[in-house]
Design a protein around this motif. Sequence first.
Motif, PDB file in Angstrom:
ATOM      1  N   ALA A   1      -0.820   5.150  10.148  1.00 12.72           N
ATOM      2  CA  ALA A   1      -2.044   4.193  10.819  1.00 12.72           C
ATOM      3  C   ALA A   1      -3.385   4.381  10.341  1.00 12.72           C
ATOM      4  O   ALA A   1      -4.028   5.354  10.440  1.00 12.72           O
ATOM      5  CB  ALA A   1      -1.932   4.159  12.302  1.00 12.72           C
ATOM      6  N   ALA A   2      -3.974   3.391   9.903  1.00  6.77           N
ATOM      7  CA  ALA A   2      -5.360   3.316   9.219  1.00  6.77           C
ATOM      8  C   ALA A   2      -6.247   2.354   9.952  1.00  6.77           C
ATOM      9  O   ALA A   2      -5.879   1.369  10.541  1.00  6.77           O
ATOM     10  CB  ALA A   2      -5.288   2.798   7.676  1.00  6.77           C
ATOM     11  N   SER A   3      -7.280   2.943  10.177  1.00  3.85           N
ATOM     12  CA  SER A   3      -8.483   2.114  10.779  1.00  3.85           C
ATOM     13  C   SER A   3      -9.247   1.540   9.640  1.00  3.85           C
ATOM     14  O   SER A   3      -9.314   1.900   8.596  1.00  3.85           O
ATOM     15  CB  SER A   3      -9.425   3.268  11.710  1.00  3.85           C
ATOM     16  OG  SER A   3      -9.941   3.895  10.922  1.00  3.85           O
ATOM     17  N   GLY A   4     -10.305   0.411   9.941  1.00  2.00           N
ATOM     18  CA  GLY A   4     -11.112  -0.005   8.940  1.00  2.00           C
ATOM     19  C   GLY A   4     -10.660  -1.462   8.534  1.00  2.00           C
ATOM     20  O   GLY A   4      -9.484  -1.842   8.297  1.00  2.00           O
ATOM     21  N   SER A   5     -11.740  -2.118   8.524  1.00  2.00           N
ATOM     22  CA  SER A   5     -11.322  -3.507   8.047  1.00  2.00           C
ATOM     23  C   SER A   5     -11.394  -3.635   6.522  1.00  2.00           C
ATOM     24  O   SER A   5     -10.484  -4.861   5.975  1.00  2.00           O
ATOM     25  CB  SER A   5     -12.675  -4.460   8.471  1.00  2.00           C
ATOM     26  OG  SER A   5     -13.699  -3.935   7.645  1.00  2.00           O
ATOM     27  N   THR A   6     -11.324  -2.801   5.804  1.00  2.00           N
ATOM     28  CA  THR A   6     -11.114  -2.978   4.372  1.00  2.00           C
ATOM     29  C   THR A   6      -9.692  -2.449   3.834  1.00  2.00           C
ATOM     30  O   THR A   6      -9.418  -2.334   2.659  1.00  2.00           O
ATOM     31  CB  THR A   6     -12.204  -2.239   3.280  1.00  2.00           C
ATOM     32  OG1 THR A   6     -12.089  -0.819   3.592  1.00  2.00           O
ATOM     33  CG2 THR A   6     -13.580  -2.800   3.874  1.00  2.00           C
TER      34      THR A   6
ATOM     35  N   ASN B   1      -2.274  -2.629   9.119  1.00  2.00           N
ATOM     36  CA  ASN B   1      -2.896  -1.420   8.725  1.00  2.00           C
ATOM     37  C   ASN B   1      -2.063  -0.139   8.640  1.00  2.00           C
ATOM     38  O   ASN B   1      -2.560   1.012   9.128  1.00  2.00           O
ATOM     39  CB  ASN B   1      -4.100  -1.084   9.638  1.00  2.00           C
ATOM     40  CG  ASN B   1      -5.378  -2.136   8.740  1.00  2.00           C
ATOM     41  OD1 ASN B   1      -5.094  -3.156   8.433  1.00  2.00           O
ATOM     42  ND2 ASN B   1      -6.536  -1.643   9.191  1.00  2.00           N
ATOM     43  N   THR B   2      -0.935  -0.278   8.038  1.00  2.00           N
ATOM     44  CA  THR B   2       0.075   0.938   8.124  1.00  2.00           C
ATOM     45  C   THR B   2       0.582   0.975   6.551  1.00  2.00           C
ATOM     46  O   THR B   2       0.943  -0.104   6.095  1.00  2.00           O
ATOM     47  CB  THR B   2       1.150   0.572   9.327  1.00  2.00           C
ATOM     48  OG1 THR B   2       0.525   0.298  10.393  1.00  2.00           O
ATOM     49  CG2 THR B   2       2.223   1.823   9.288  1.00  2.00           C
ATOM     50  N   VAL B   3       0.830   2.285   6.467  1.00  2.00           N
ATOM     51  CA  VAL B   3       1.507   2.597   5.326  1.00  2.00           C
ATOM     52  C   VAL B   3       2.859   3.618   5.522  1.00  2.00           C
ATOM     53  O   VAL B   3       2.761   4.296   6.577  1.00  2.00           O
ATOM     54  CB  VAL B   3       0.603   3.576   4.331  1.00  2.00           C
ATOM     55  CG1 VAL B   3       1.542   3.651   2.880  1.00  2.00           C
ATOM     56  CG2 VAL B   3      -0.627   2.688   3.929  1.00  2.00           C
ATOM     57  N   PHE B   4       3.913   3.211   4.868  1.00  2.00           N
ATOM     58  CA  PHE B   4       5.026   3.853   5.348  1.00  2.00           C
ATOM     59  C   PHE B   4       5.495   4.785   4.080  1.00  2.00           C
ATOM     60  O   PHE B   4       5.205   4.460   2.687  1.00  2.00           O
ATOM     61  CB  PHE B   4       6.332   2.998   5.495  1.00  2.00           C
ATOM     62  CG  PHE B   4       5.874   2.281   6.733  1.00  2.00           C
ATOM     63  CD1 PHE B   4       5.574   0.821   6.554  1.00  2.00           C
ATOM     64  CD2 PHE B   4       5.922   2.617   7.994  1.00  2.00           C
ATOM     65  CE1 PHE B   4       5.092  -0.088   7.764  1.00  2.00           C
ATOM     66  CE2 PHE B   4       5.838   1.849   8.893  1.00  2.00           C
ATOM     67  CZ  PHE B   4       5.348   0.424   8.858  1.00  2.00           C
ATOM     68  N   LEU B   5       6.252   5.810   4.351  1.00  2.00           N
ATOM     69  CA  LEU B   5       6.870   6.588   3.033  1.00  2.00           C
ATOM     70  C   LEU B   5       8.334   7.113   3.500  1.00  2.00           C
ATOM     71  O   LEU B   5       8.644   7.601   4.420  1.00  2.00           O
ATOM     72  CB  LEU B   5       6.120   7.639   2.860  1.00  2.00           C
ATOM     73  CG  LEU B   5       6.764   8.642   1.577  1.00  2.00           C
ATOM     74  CD1 LEU B   5       6.725   7.532   0.167  1.00  2.00           C
ATOM     75  CD2 LEU B   5       6.295   9.975   1.473  1.00  2.00           C
ATOM     76  N   GLN B   6       9.374   6.074   2.730  1.00  2.00           N
ATOM     77  CA  GLN B   6      10.795   6.432   3.364  1.00  2.00           C
ATOM     78  C   GLN B   6      11.226   7.545   2.275  1.00  2.00           C
ATOM     79  O   GLN B   6      11.260   7.138   1.100  1.00  2.00           O
ATOM     80  CB  GLN B   6      11.785   5.140   2.895  1.00  2.00           C
ATOM     81  CG  GLN B   6      13.181   5.258   3.253  1.00  2.00           C
ATOM     82  CD  GLN B   6      13.661   5.654   4.642  1.00  2.00           C
ATOM     83  OE1 GLN B   6      13.050   5.040   5.575  1.00  2.00           O
ATOM     84  NE2 GLN B   6      14.399   6.654   4.768  1.00  2.00           N
ATOM     85  N   MET B   7      11.699   8.558   2.685  1.00  2.00           N
ATOM     86  CA  MET B   7      12.215   9.653   1.764  1.00  2.00           C
ATOM     87  C   MET B   7      13.747   9.944   2.167  1.00  2.00           C
ATOM     88  O   MET B   7      14.106  10.292   3.239  1.00  2.00           O
ATOM     89  CB  MET B   7      11.320  10.857   2.104  1.00  2.00           C
ATOM     90  CG  MET B   7       9.717  10.666   2.237  1.00  2.00           C
ATOM     91  SD  MET B   7       9.007  12.199   2.296  1.00  2.00           S
ATOM     92  CE  MET B   7       9.246  12.772   4.181  1.00  2.00           C
ATOM     93  N   ASN B   8      14.223   9.794   1.158  1.00  2.00           N
ATOM     94  CA  ASN B   8      15.899   9.991   1.236  1.00  2.00           C
ATOM     95  C   ASN B   8      16.383  11.290   0.260  1.00  2.00           C
ATOM     96  O   ASN B   8      15.514  11.515  -0.608  1.00  2.00           O
ATOM     97  CB  ASN B   8      16.586   8.742   0.935  1.00  2.00           C
ATOM     98  CG  ASN B   8      16.226   7.580   1.437  1.00  2.00           C
ATOM     99  OD1 ASN B   8      15.795   7.775   2.695  1.00  2.00           O
ATOM    100  ND2 ASN B   8      16.374   6.405   1.073  1.00  2.00           N
ATOM    101  N   SER B   9      17.421  11.729   0.366  1.00  7.59           N
ATOM    102  CA  SER B   9      17.859  12.817  -0.504  1.00  7.59           C
ATOM    103  C   SER B   9      17.000  13.947  -0.256  1.00  7.59           C
ATOM    104  O   SER B   9      16.443  14.358  -1.427  1.00  7.59           O
ATOM    105  CB  SER B   9      18.213  12.540  -1.774  1.00  7.59           C
ATOM    106  OG  SER B   9      19.283  11.328  -1.823  1.00  7.59           O
TER     107      SER B   9
END
Length: 114
Positions: free
Chosen positions: A23-28, A76-84
Motif C-alpha cells: 500500500a502506497a501513499s501519495g498522490s503521484t 495505490n497498491t502493488v502486488f507480487l504473486q509468487m508461485n513455485s
Amino acid sequence: QVQFVESGGGLVQAGGSLRLSCAASGSTFSRKVMAWYRQAPGKQRDVVAFVTSGGRTNYADSAKGRFTISRDNAKNTVFLQMNSLKPEDTAVYYCNTVPGGIIWGQGTQVTVSS
C-alpha cells in the motif's frame, strides 16, 4: 513523498505460493514506475520485478515464469504473486519506486523451507 507498507509474507514450503501487497501513499503513485525489491541476509537489495504506470512489466531472470507483478492505481497498491517458490527466494521483500526513493517501508519477510 510516497511511503510504503508491505504485507503478505510468511513461511511456506518449497513449491508453494504467496501474494505480497504494498500500500502506497501519495498522490503521484499512478505516474510512478513501481518495483518489488528483495534483500537476503548478507546480500544487496535487488529488483525482482517492476511495472510501469501503463502496466508494462519486467522481471529479473530469477523471477521470470514464477512471479507476476501487478498494480491497482485506484487503490495505490502493488502486488507480487509468487508461485513455485524456492529456498533461494527467502528474503525481505520491499516495494518502492524505480529508482528507489529515500524512504523505504519495513518490508515483509518471505521464508521458503526446503
